[in-house]
Design a protein around this motif. Sequence first.
Motif, PDB file in Angstrom:
ATOM      1  N   VAL A  58      11.271   3.367   9.165  1.00  0.00           N
ATOM      2  CA  VAL A  58      12.504   2.593   9.009  1.00  0.00           C
ATOM      3  C   VAL A  58      13.464   2.892  10.154  1.00  0.00           C
ATOM      4  N   GLY A  59      13.704   4.171  10.408  1.00  0.00           N
ATOM      5  CA  GLY A  59      14.619   4.548  11.474  1.00  0.00           C
ATOM      6  C   GLY A  59      14.117   4.173  12.853  1.00  0.00           C
ATOM      7  N   HIS A  60      12.799   4.107  13.021  1.00  0.00           N
ATOM      8  CA  HIS A  60      12.208   3.788  14.314  1.00  0.00           C
ATOM      9  C   HIS A  60      11.944   2.291  14.499  1.00  0.00           C
ATOM     10  N   GLY A  61      12.291   1.478  13.514  1.00  0.00           N
ATOM     11  CA  GLY A  61      12.141   0.025  13.661  1.00  0.00           C
ATOM     12  C   GLY A  61      10.719  -0.483  13.534  1.00  0.00           C
ATOM     13  N   THR A  62       9.852   0.257  12.831  1.00  0.00           N
ATOM     14  CA  THR A  62       8.449  -0.141  12.740  1.00  0.00           C
ATOM     15  C   THR A  62       8.236  -1.422  11.933  1.00  0.00           C
ATOM     16  N   PRO A  63       8.911  -1.632  10.786  1.00  0.00           N
ATOM     17  CA  PRO A  63       8.732  -2.913  10.087  1.00  0.00           C
ATOM     18  C   PRO A  63       9.062  -4.111  10.970  1.00  0.00           C
ATOM     19  N   LYS A  64      10.134  -4.021  11.719  1.00  0.00           N
ATOM     20  CA  LYS A  64      10.493  -5.091  12.652  1.00  0.00           C
ATOM     21  C   LYS A  64       9.385  -5.283  13.683  1.00  0.00           C
ATOM     22  N   ALA A  65       8.828  -4.185  14.185  1.00  0.00           N
ATOM     23  CA  ALA A  65       7.767  -4.270  15.183  1.00  0.00           C
ATOM     24  C   ALA A  65       6.530  -4.954  14.617  1.00  0.00           C
ATOM     25  N   VAL A  66       6.177  -4.633  13.375  1.00  0.00           N
ATOM     26  CA  VAL A  66       5.027  -5.282  12.739  1.00  0.00           C
ATOM     27  C   VAL A  66       5.256  -6.789  12.655  1.00  0.00           C
ATOM     28  N   MET A  67       6.468  -7.174  12.274  1.00  0.00           N
ATOM     29  CA  MET A  67       6.786  -8.609  12.193  1.00  0.00           C
ATOM     30  C   MET A  67       6.689  -9.274  13.557  1.00  0.00           C
ATOM     31  N   LEU A  68       7.177  -8.605  14.592  1.00  0.00           N
ATOM     32  CA  LEU A  68       7.113  -9.178  15.938  1.00  0.00           C
ATOM     33  C   LEU A  68       5.663  -9.343  16.381  1.00  0.00           C
TER      34      LEU A  68
END
Length: 458
Positions: A58-68
């Motif tokens: 969450v803090g490292h932005g991994t969910p956003k990265a998966v979506m991208l």
Amino acid sequence: MLSVLDLFRIGIGPSSSHTVGPIRIGARFLADLSHASLLGKVDRIEAELQGSLALTGVGHGTPKAVMLGLLNLDPETLDPEDADRRVGELEGARVLTLPDGRQIGFDPSTDIRFAYDVIPKLHPNGIRLRAFGGQGELLADSTWYSTGGGFIASHRQLERPAPSDIVPGGLEARFPFYSAADLLAVCEREQLHVDAVIMANEAAKRTPAETDAALDRIAGVMMACIDRGLSRTGILPGGLKVRRRAPEIWQKLRDAPPSNEREQLFDWLNVYAMAVNEENAAGGQVVTAPTNGAAGIIPAVIRYYCWDAEDRETRIRRFLLTAGGIGLLYKQRASISGAEMGCQGEVGVACSMAAGGLAAVWGGTPQQVANAAEIAMEHNLGLTCDPVGGLVQIPCIERNAIGAVKAANAARLALHSLEQTKVTLDQVIETMRQTGIDMSSKYKETSQGGLAVNVVEC
């Protein structure tokens, strides 16, 4: 052999292993579905984050990265603002548009799962991706690993690497080397500096002019990142309420220059490194050098010692080629993943690369370059990765500033001697590897120990 350009990847913050890698994994998963003629049958996709990707995702932005990645974007070419817009649309509509133009339902809150209890044996940064058909049947199930610096590998590649599993792209190098001793022997035999050896090897993949252009682009992105970081104020995202400090320090330096050269050295290196890592923490465009968490050290040293020189292009190319050659040794003989090695594998490696690159720019011999790299890593051994709140902010931003100053000092020390240091570069790389293996997982990008548990997140 890998190319040095594999180490210097353009992407977005805050983490190469948690952001750049997962973006590439998502896109590769879609490509594999297409190659298997399965994409047209897909009705649902599910992603499971494992190990460090779950614990600090969450803090490292991994969910956003998966979506991208599932939006089929490329971290090297995407625009950060457009990426945020597209992720916002996906989260709002809960509809994912596949590369073939079809739309399927995708709810990030349920289709991206955090498997906190799953610690993969092959690498601590695991992602399991599954695709299902219209009747719920399983179409594809694959596990991938983000191995640091934006590099990725499939489960098959790490478990039983066979020739058919290796991703094409390695160099058939003119001067192959697999250790610092090999590299120094090549330099001695061919009477070449380290950067010339690396340039000759890069010629197996592209022309010298193309390599120069790529290096110039990398340097340009690094400098643009510094410029943005020096001008943007405010609070960094994530909840820790960390204030951007680089613009304030920059203004003080411009208005009232320090009284002596020593202060200038520290302050300028500090502000340049912090500018990059504050941009990284905000999800801006950075260059992995060799990772996002350590992205500020090499640009800071280049900006202070190379950018204003009359022979700027020559200096920067020599710096990047030399630093990249050192980075290849760490990547091939150990790891540049904070989840495997702790921060010694990120800031420590970046500091070692920068020290070697600077020694080369200052006219050091190949042996002095290796000595500089060794000295820098020797005094980063055991460095833990314990980000507060799972964010790439504390201690990461200041740690880059310290690393930049330490790199310059290591280069200076190396130039005072001509002989081999008592500890060789190969020995310190192996020591880093062994230390990383022995280090408790609490201190390797899991936010389960160290500062992460002793600092109140408010």
